[in-house]
Design an enzyme around this catalytic site. Sequence first.
Site, mmCIF file in Angstrom:
data_model
loop_
_atom_site.group_PDB
_atom_site.id
_atom_site.type_symbol
_atom_site.label_atom_id
_atom_site.label_comp_id
_atom_site.label_asym_id
_atom_site.label_seq_id
_atom_site.Cartn_x
_atom_site.Cartn_y
_atom_site.Cartn_z
ATOM 1 N N ILE A 1 55.077 -15.142 -17.489
ATOM 2 C CA ILE A 1 54.713 -15.167 -16.077
ATOM 3 C C ILE A 1 53.343 -14.547 -15.854
ATOM 4 O O ILE A 1 52.521 -15.061 -15.094
ATOM 5 C CB ILE A 1 55.774 -14.407 -15.248
ATOM 6 C CG1 ILE A 1 57.128 -15.125 -15.311
ATOM 7 C CG2 ILE A 1 55.332 -14.270 -13.794
ATOM 8 C CD1 ILE A 1 58.268 -14.342 -14.688
ATOM 9 N N TYR B 1 68.474 -2.125 -17.522
ATOM 10 C CA TYR B 1 67.437 -2.992 -16.954
ATOM 11 C C TYR B 1 67.567 -3.075 -15.437
ATOM 12 O O TYR B 1 66.577 -2.945 -14.698
ATOM 13 C CB TYR B 1 67.547 -4.391 -17.566
ATOM 14 C CG TYR B 1 66.596 -5.408 -16.964
ATOM 15 C CD1 TYR B 1 65.231 -5.319 -17.183
ATOM 16 C CD2 TYR B 1 67.073 -6.454 -16.179
ATOM 17 C CE1 TYR B 1 64.353 -6.251 -16.638
ATOM 18 C CE2 TYR B 1 66.212 -7.394 -15.633
ATOM 19 C CZ TYR B 1 64.849 -7.287 -15.867
ATOM 20 O OH TYR B 1 63.981 -8.202 -15.314
ATOM 21 N N LYS C 1 64.890 -1.945 -12.369
ATOM 22 C CA LYS C 1 64.407 -2.847 -11.330
ATOM 23 C C LYS C 1 64.820 -2.367 -9.938
ATOM 24 O O LYS C 1 64.107 -2.612 -8.946
ATOM 25 C CB LYS C 1 64.913 -4.265 -11.597
ATOM 26 C CG LYS C 1 64.279 -4.896 -12.835
ATOM 27 C CD LYS C 1 62.751 -4.908 -12.729
ATOM 28 C CE LYS C 1 62.068 -5.514 -13.908
ATOM 29 N NZ LYS C 1 60.591 -5.553 -13.782
ATOM 30 N N THR D 1 61.337 -17.420 -20.131
ATOM 31 C CA THR D 1 60.370 -16.647 -20.911
ATOM 32 C C THR D 1 61.098 -15.940 -22.046
ATOM 33 O O THR D 1 62.326 -15.962 -22.131
ATOM 34 C CB THR D 1 59.661 -15.585 -20.047
ATOM 35 O OG1 THR D 1 60.606 -14.549 -19.708
ATOM 36 C CG2 THR D 1 59.087 -16.193 -18.776
#
Length: 356
Positions: free
Chosen positions: A80, A236, A240, A273
């Site tokens: 990205i 994770y 975030k 990705t």
Amino acid sequence: MNLLAAAFVLLTPIPFLLFYFFRSTKEFPKSWKEFKIEVRTILCGIRSQNEDFLLRKRNRIKLESLPNKIAVITGGNRGIGLHIVKKLLRCEMKVVMGVRNPESSKKSIETAIGEELCKNNITYFQCDTGDMESVRQFAEKVKQSFPAIHILINNAGVMATPYYETKDGFESQMAINYLGHFLLTHLLMPELIKGSESNDGKNVRVVNVSSCIHRVADMDYKDFNCKKFYYPTDAYAKSKLAQVYFTKYLEVIFKERGLKIQSHAPHPGIVNTDLFQHSSITAIPWFKNAFYKTPESGSRTIVYAAISPYLEGKGGTYLSNCYFDKSHPKSKEFDEIKKLFDFTCQLLKIKSFGEF
């Protein structure tokens, strides 16, 4: 989740297949707690993927001419980030990249984007956001070369990695995705303020890349570095969520201090990705190719957060598919976002955020 629901997931063909192929890790959960986290993660991903499909026409960004503006981005040499950089260059901006390996990043960027567009428009500095000393050195190089900054994109990140501690003693995902960016924003505040003074009356912007998965997390201050319990996706999601909380509290600071700065936390979508390298989805790569967003499509909401005139004066927001979206319910609670902010300042030994 009760035992009946668990049995349904394990014994019914479709839920079982979803659980088998769409796990966030290649290993199966080893406890009931890990199992519940995994199920919530899968359901969150399915919901977000559906939204990406239904709202695909909304996911658009109009690029503008923004000459002489300086954008700083962490990462950006692949996935990205590569497309974020390309869009910023097409806006005629100067881009400063904080990457782990400047030389190899320069080669990959120029190969992917083209030397003509990159020529004299990108500056590469070494930066590992998981290493606080590296962040400080990067910030110092930026300060020496660019006294004014107009956009800061805290983009670098990892996802669902095996457990390890950084040399500063932090859990790696929290360090790379959140703590390094918190410190960098603090260190570059004078340059952001300077940028706001010569930005045609518009706000400069801080963009903290988040994820829809933040909605299934909760902060655990007693085990912040996950020494007692670690599940890759849970860590994770916490990192975030921290980015969303940070974004919300930054907006409070900017308004209290009367600064022409605003913050946003965009979710790029479910994007094809190499962030998924630790996921079981790697067993069926054709699915990602067919149904996940492309990196170019995933870059749009982040660039939208950085430059869209529509967002002027509408900071402190969580974005998805180039529009406002709902964030974690606790992100609306002032005491909750302030608690993480104060905790982080103490952890990083920051006495007064953005002030020197």
